[in-house]
Design a protein around this motif. Structure first.
Motif, PDB file in Angstrom:
ATOM      1  N   PHE A  20      43.648  81.397  33.258  1.00 39.94           N
ATOM      2  CA  PHE A  20      43.514  81.921  31.898  1.00 39.94           C
ATOM      3  C   PHE A  20      42.148  81.643  31.284  1.00 39.94           C
ATOM      4  CE2 PHE A  20      48.170  81.334  32.233  1.00 39.94           C
ATOM      5  CZ  PHE A  20      48.520  82.667  32.099  1.00 39.94           C
ATOM      6  N   SER A  21      41.194  81.279  32.126  1.00 39.08           N
ATOM      7  CA  SER A  21      39.860  80.955  31.636  1.00 39.08           C
ATOM      8  C   SER A  21      39.145  82.214  31.156  1.00 39.08           C
ATOM      9  CB  SER A  21      39.051  80.299  32.745  1.00 39.08           C
ATOM     10  OG  SER A  21      37.733  80.081  32.322  1.00 39.08           O
ATOM     11  N   HIS A  22      38.349  82.046  30.130  1.00 35.79           N
ATOM     12  CA  HIS A  22      37.540  83.156  29.626  1.00 35.79           C
ATOM     13  C   HIS A  22      36.199  83.220  30.343  1.00 35.79           C
ATOM     14  CE1 HIS A  22      40.329  84.269  26.509  1.00 35.79           C
ATOM     15  NE2 HIS A  22      40.438  83.001  26.175  1.00 35.79           N
ATOM     16  N   VAL A  23      35.893  82.182  31.119  1.00 36.09           N
ATOM     17  CA  VAL A  23      34.683  82.197  31.930  1.00 36.09           C
ATOM     18  C   VAL A  23      34.970  83.066  33.146  1.00 36.09           C
ATOM     19  CG1 VAL A  23      33.051  80.791  33.237  1.00 36.09           C
ATOM     20  CG2 VAL A  23      34.079  79.885  31.145  1.00 36.09           C
ATOM     21  N   GLU A  24      34.271  84.177  33.248  1.00 37.78           N
ATOM     22  CA  GLU A  24      34.601  85.187  34.260  1.00 37.78           C
ATOM     23  C   GLU A  24      34.460  84.655  35.686  1.00 37.78           C
ATOM     24  OE1 GLU A  24      33.348  89.738  35.437  1.00 37.78           O
ATOM     25  OE2 GLU A  24      32.777  88.934  33.491  1.00 37.78           O
ATOM     26  N   HIS A  30      37.511  82.435  36.509  1.00 35.35           N
ATOM     27  CA  HIS A  30      38.722  83.250  36.655  1.00 35.35           C
ATOM     28  C   HIS A  30      38.695  84.056  37.952  1.00 35.35           C
ATOM     29  CE1 HIS A  30      42.174  85.687  35.534  1.00 35.35           C
ATOM     30  NE2 HIS A  30      41.495  86.724  35.991  1.00 35.35           N
ATOM     31  N   ASN A  31      37.556  84.674  38.256  1.00 33.38           N
ATOM     32  CA  ASN A  31      37.455  85.486  39.472  1.00 33.38           C
ATOM     33  C   ASN A  31      37.548  84.624  40.727  1.00 33.38           C
ATOM     34  OD1 ASN A  31      37.290  87.826  38.032  1.00 33.38           O
ATOM     35  ND2 ASN A  31      35.057  87.929  38.085  1.00 33.38           N
TER      36      ASN A  31
END
Length: 61
Positions: free
Chosen positions: A39-43, A46-47
């Protein structure tokens, strides 16, 4: 000159409660890492988690 090394095994004194506590803490740490990465907003984070799930054969869609 000969060097002799001796080792002695220490007795295991872990109680059932200690093993259970360690297991629960390990599970909590693992789940928190999975959910924080998922659920991280750091792409990039998350990827990376997303690609790891797919490489392990775990469907996530």
């Amino acid at each position: 000159m000969t060097v002799v090394r001796t080792t002695t095994a220490l007795p295991q004194t872990n109680t059932r409660a200690q093993r259970l506590t360690a297991t629960l803490l390990a599970c909590l740490l693992g789940l928190s890492l999975v959910f924080l990465a998922g659920f991280s907003h750091v792409e990039a984070l998350h990827n990376g988690a997303h690609d790891t799930r797919h490489s392990e054969g775990f469907p996530c869609h």
